[in-house]
Design a protein around this motif. Structure first.
Motif, PDB file in Angstrom:
ATOM      1  N   LEU A 242      12.178   7.491  -2.992  1.00  0.00           N
ATOM      2  CA  LEU A 242      10.827   8.041  -3.097  1.00  0.00           C
ATOM      3  C   LEU A 242      10.290   7.885  -4.518  1.00  0.00           C
ATOM      4  O   LEU A 242       9.129   7.493  -4.716  1.00  0.00           O
ATOM      5  CB  LEU A 242      10.834   9.512  -2.692  1.00  0.00           C
ATOM      6  CG  LEU A 242       9.512  10.273  -2.822  1.00  0.00           C
ATOM      7  CD1 LEU A 242       8.419   9.624  -1.982  1.00  0.00           C
ATOM      8  CD2 LEU A 242       9.696  11.737  -2.421  1.00  0.00           C
ATOM      9  N   ALA A 243      11.119   8.184  -5.514  1.00  0.00           N
ATOM     10  CA  ALA A 243      10.691   8.041  -6.907  1.00  0.00           C
ATOM     11  C   ALA A 243      10.337   6.589  -7.219  1.00  0.00           C
ATOM     12  O   ALA A 243       9.336   6.312  -7.903  1.00  0.00           O
ATOM     13  CB  ALA A 243      11.797   8.532  -7.844  1.00  0.00           C
TER      14      ALA A 243
ATOM     15  N   GLY B 196      -2.085   0.820  -8.291  1.00  0.00           N
ATOM     16  CA  GLY B 196      -3.375   1.479  -8.073  1.00  0.00           C
ATOM     17  C   GLY B 196      -3.380   2.632  -7.107  1.00  0.00           C
ATOM     18  O   GLY B 196      -4.420   3.285  -6.928  1.00  0.00           O
ATOM     19  N   ALA B 197      -2.246   2.918  -6.458  1.00  0.00           N
ATOM     20  CA  ALA B 197      -2.202   4.043  -5.515  1.00  0.00           C
ATOM     21  C   ALA B 197      -2.191   5.359  -6.290  1.00  0.00           C
ATOM     22  O   ALA B 197      -1.628   5.444  -7.381  1.00  0.00           O
ATOM     23  CB  ALA B 197      -0.968   3.952  -4.624  1.00  0.00           C
ATOM     24  N   HIS B 198      -2.782   6.389  -5.695  1.00  0.00           N
ATOM     25  CA  HIS B 198      -2.807   7.699  -6.342  1.00  0.00           C
ATOM     26  C   HIS B 198      -2.099   8.782  -5.547  1.00  0.00           C
ATOM     27  O   HIS B 198      -2.131   9.948  -5.937  1.00  0.00           O
ATOM     28  CB  HIS B 198      -4.242   8.119  -6.650  1.00  0.00           C
ATOM     29  CG  HIS B 198      -4.764   7.530  -7.923  1.00  0.00           C
ATOM     30  ND1 HIS B 198      -4.371   7.970  -9.165  1.00  0.00           N
ATOM     31  CD2 HIS B 198      -5.619   6.497  -8.145  1.00  0.00           C
ATOM     32  CE1 HIS B 198      -4.971   7.262 -10.110  1.00  0.00           C
ATOM     33  NE2 HIS B 198      -5.734   6.353  -9.514  1.00  0.00           N
TER      34      HIS B 198
ATOM     35  N   ALA C 145       5.420  10.895 -10.377  1.00  0.00           N
ATOM     36  CA  ALA C 145       3.985  10.822 -10.065  1.00  0.00           C
ATOM     37  C   ALA C 145       3.155  11.342 -11.229  1.00  0.00           C
ATOM     38  O   ALA C 145       2.130  10.745 -11.594  1.00  0.00           O
ATOM     39  CB  ALA C 145       3.686  11.610  -8.792  1.00  0.00           C
ATOM     40  N   LEU C 146       3.589  12.451 -11.819  1.00  0.00           N
ATOM     41  CA  LEU C 146       2.862  13.017 -12.959  1.00  0.00           C
ATOM     42  C   LEU C 146       2.897  12.063 -14.149  1.00  0.00           C
ATOM     43  O   LEU C 146       1.880  11.871 -14.830  1.00  0.00           O
ATOM     44  CB  LEU C 146       3.475  14.364 -13.346  1.00  0.00           C
ATOM     45  CG  LEU C 146       3.395  15.480 -12.290  1.00  0.00           C
ATOM     46  CD1 LEU C 146       4.150  16.718 -12.758  1.00  0.00           C
ATOM     47  CD2 LEU C 146       1.943  15.832 -11.986  1.00  0.00           C
ATOM     48  N   ALA C 147       4.054  11.455 -14.390  1.00  0.00           N
ATOM     49  CA  ALA C 147       4.193  10.540 -15.525  1.00  0.00           C
ATOM     50  C   ALA C 147       3.325   9.305 -15.362  1.00  0.00           C
ATOM     51  O   ALA C 147       2.924   8.686 -16.358  1.00  0.00           O
ATOM     52  CB  ALA C 147       5.664  10.132 -15.690  1.00  0.00           C
TER      53      ALA C 147
END
Length: 731
Positions: A203-204, A214-216, A401-403
């Motif tokens: 997942l990571a 470009g995915a968010h 995701a945050l990074a």
């Protein structure tokens, strides 16, 4: 007298008598069904005398309660509450105390007669009055305890919840940015290193690689706790607990202690490695083998950690104990359940769920369960530890995701219920109605209706428990996420209950306190900075869509369902901005499967269609829909001109596949979710609704390793086009 009493109870219990079906036709619930619904709620319909006693007792219990068990008020609303007292006490002054979660207190006096008299009645010749009284304080959003005393004698207390107006929205989305992301079933992921099922390290990796393109966000299937001792009960929508995680997603090699010689000796044994190779190579997840391998290896790591750290005064042990303390009784219940189920299974006893346990173990609070917990404390500690490790790895994935500055990051999926044999029901049996099942009335997805085998919560018991189970569930599922998708979001308003052995058609709607639940959802959403997406498909009354919109919840718009009466497809540019758009879902065929009618062929082979005429109708309808799709796509210049406008000359290929995705990307929805299966042009579905063992639901893997997916230049090009289209659609 019984008939009027039953009508009264039907109304009091929120059982709906009439509704509009999925085709807009009025339907009535037969009296027989309404009586069965009352029965599964615990009312003795076949004994008029006891039924009347039950109804009267409910009235007495309400009037003799000074305060309600819980109250939800939106911030900036006038703060008021009701008090019920015998008439001779209503002119006294009472001391009110409102205590915050931090322990801060505000105290003031209230005389009920200064408020508004709203109701009155007689109970055993005593006259009671109900007053609406003003609370002269201003409170920030949060949870409070409101208590009422007279001369320092506390009469009653209640939970007071101050909720914000609406759910959280990320600043970038609020400012007009439109984004896309991928939706995946985590167990489907293949990689070079996993043990036959996708894990948190996969997942990571998926998050990082998607973010670079470009995915968010990355949307997940429910990752709720399932059944370690019953691995083939693998549906993520029939979990054991919605508060805790499925340990199977732990990357064993990433747990501290994996490098220890005792663990390496185990995992490097030829037989162990052979099983890992088998689990990696098969087309469907072999849950039995994967569970066996992971439990063995994780137990070996736990033995090391337990001896080295978790039995001593170490920093690691303090962190573990803090996690266990925060988990409270819910976590303890799950760990005891898992240990008990495993113990019974090892002895060959039936243990599909707690109703199959020996009688002395069927009550989670029984002396026998307490004795078992004492005798098997180390194994229970192991299952607590598994939840800790799963939580740590999920947090690390969210950190990626945050990074990478994803506007949303991870979004999780909340299942609509738990299975009847689950730890969650076992630990709070009063909350559930086990003699009923959640389901759905007949609609386009399920013409015969659906029955999911999930016992519903009793709305009155949920209220009496001050909504704490719902609060806990929201908090747990918004942890380490940027959004939460609520499966079957209509459950906040009403659920289709199917009593006993009735067919799915023979059910009825039961209403829930929707405004209170939406308030709690908004509060937890703001606190956790987690947006909320509501899956509002099926038989959806207009009132719930309006409430969802007002509460800042994203609607869920599936392109293949967005059709006008003439069969044409609505342009995605007309979708609500406050929505998540998608082409398909996990309950639908892939784009390739849809276009080539694999789902109809599969349904025919599985015996889902009762007549050949129905099969013919489905093929004819699909043919018309495909032509309408082509018309729409060409009409919006979403396809190259070299693709024919005649459906008879067009098969599914990459240009059509990508054209459909880019057509959606140009739409007005804030969020666009795409299935990874459609990127890989797969044909077989994840799940076939209406089947159990006939099809390998929740097992089918992706056809490519993650590493190969992100080395494909054509998919990189698609991601670039999607990002450009979303940017152009942004305001």
């Amino acid at each position: 007298m019984t008939a009027p009493l039953i009508d009264y109870l039907v109304d009091q219990c929120g059982i709906e008598s009439n509704y509009l079906d999925a085709w807009g036709k009025p339907q009535s619930i037969p009296m027989d069904t309404k009586q069965k619904l009352l029965e599964v709620m615990g009312y003795q319909i076949d004994n008029p005398e006891k039924l009347e006693q039950q109804a009267n007792q409910a009235v007495v219990d309400n009037w003799t309660s000074v305060l309600n068990p819980v109250q939800v008020t939106r911030e900036h609303q006038a703060l008021q509450t009701v008090m019920r007292l015998p008439i001779e006490l209503v002119s006294d002054a009472y001391q009110f105390c409102i205590e915050s979660e931090a322990g801060d207190k505000q105290q003031f006096d209230v005389t009920p007669t200064d408020g508004e008299l709203v109701n009155g009645t007689h109970i055993d010749e005593v006259e009671f009055h109900e007053y609406l009284v003003n609370l002269p304080v201003t409170l920030a959003i949060g949870y409070y305890t409101l208590s009422v005393a007279i001369e320092d004698d506390v009469l009653a207390s209640m939970k007071l919840i101050i909720a914000p107006k609406a759910c959280y929205k990320p600043q970038a989305i609020e400012s007009g940015q439109k984004v896309w992301g991928l939706s995946v079933q985590l167990y489907c992921l293949r990689s070079q290193d996993n043990w036959g099922v996708g894990d948190f390290s996969d997942l990571a990796y998926l998050i990082e690689q998607s973010a670079k393109r470009g995915a968010h966000f990355i949307g997940l299937n429910p990752i709720h706790a399932l059944y370690p001792a019953n691995p083939n009960a693998c549906s993520p929508y029939g979990p054991s607990s919605r508060r805790w995680l499925n340990f199977i997603y732990i990357d064993v090699s990433a747990v501290d202690g994996f490098e220890q010689p005792s663990v390496q000796t185990l995992v490097n044994h030829p037989e162990f490695q052979q099983k890992i190779d088998h689990a990696r190579q098969v087309a469907h997840v072999d849950y039995e083998v994967v569970t066996e391998l992971k439990l063995q290896a994780l137990h070996a790591i736990f033995d090391y950690q337990n001896k080295q750290y978790l039995s001593k005064n170490t920093k690691l042990n303090k962190q573990f104990k803090q996690f266990v303390a925060c988990g409270g009784q819910s976590l303890q219940t799950l760990a005891i359940y898992d240990a008990l189920q495993q113990h019974l299974s090892s002895k060959g006893q039936p243990c599909w769920g707690w109703p199959g346990f020996p009688e002395e173990y069927q009550d989670a609070e029984s002396p026998a369960v307490a004795k078992f917990a004492k005798l098997h404390s180390k194994q229970i500690k192991f299952f607590l530890w598994l939840q800790w490790q799963a939580s740590l790895q999920l947090t690390r994935a969210n950190d990626v995701a945050l990074a990478n500055n994803m506007h949303i990051g991870l979004y999780r999926d909340l299942a609509v219920g738990v299975s009847e044999g689950s730890a969650e029901v076992w630990g709070n049996q009063a909350l559930y109605c086990p003699d009923a099942s959640i389901g759905a009335p007949p609609d386009e997805l399920g013409p015969l209706g659906q029955k999911w085998g999930l016992p519903p919560m009793d709305p009155d018991k949920l209220y009496q428990q001050a909504y704490q189970p719902f609060i806990d569930m929201c908090q747990s599922n918004m942890y380490a996420t940027g959004a939460l998708r609520i499966d079957h979001v209509m459950a906040l308003l009403r659920l289709w209950w199917v009593p006993g052995d009735n067919s799915p058609k023979q059910g009825g709607y039961v209403y829930y306190p929707v405004d209170d639940l939406l308030g709690i959802l908004a509060l937890e959403s703001q606190r956790n900075k987690s947006a909320v997406i509501g899956e509002d498909l099926g038989t959806v009354p207009d009132e719930i869509r309006a409430k969802l919109a007002d509460n800042g919840i994203y609607s869920y718009r599936v392109f293949l369902f967005e059709q006008a009466q003439d069969g044409g497809y609505f342009s995605p540019s007309h979708y609500p901005e406050q929505s998540m758009a998608t082409l398909t879902t996990h309950d639908m065929p892939t784009l390739l499967g849809f276009w080539h009618c694999h789902d109809i062929e599969l349904g025919k082979n599985l015996g889902l269609y009762q007549t050949e005429d129905l099969v013919t109708h489905l093929y004819d309808s699909r043919h018309r829909n495909k032509q309408a799709l082509l018309d729409t796509l060409h009409g919006h210049h979403s396809l190259p001109e070299n693709i024919s406008r005649d459906v008879n000359q067009v098969g599914m290929h990459k240009a059509l596949n990508n054209g459909m995705q880019l057509h959606m990307a140009a739409g007005s929805s804030d969020l666009l979710s795409l299935q990874l299966e459609d990127w890989l042009e797969m044909d077989q579905p994840i799940n076939v609704p209406g089947t159990f063992s006939e099809y390998p639901n929740w097992r089918r893997k992706l056809t490519h390793n993650l590493q190969d997916i992100f080395s494909d230049a054509s998919l990189d090009a698609l991601a670039t086009q999607l990002t450009e289209a979303r940017n152009q659609a942004s305001t």
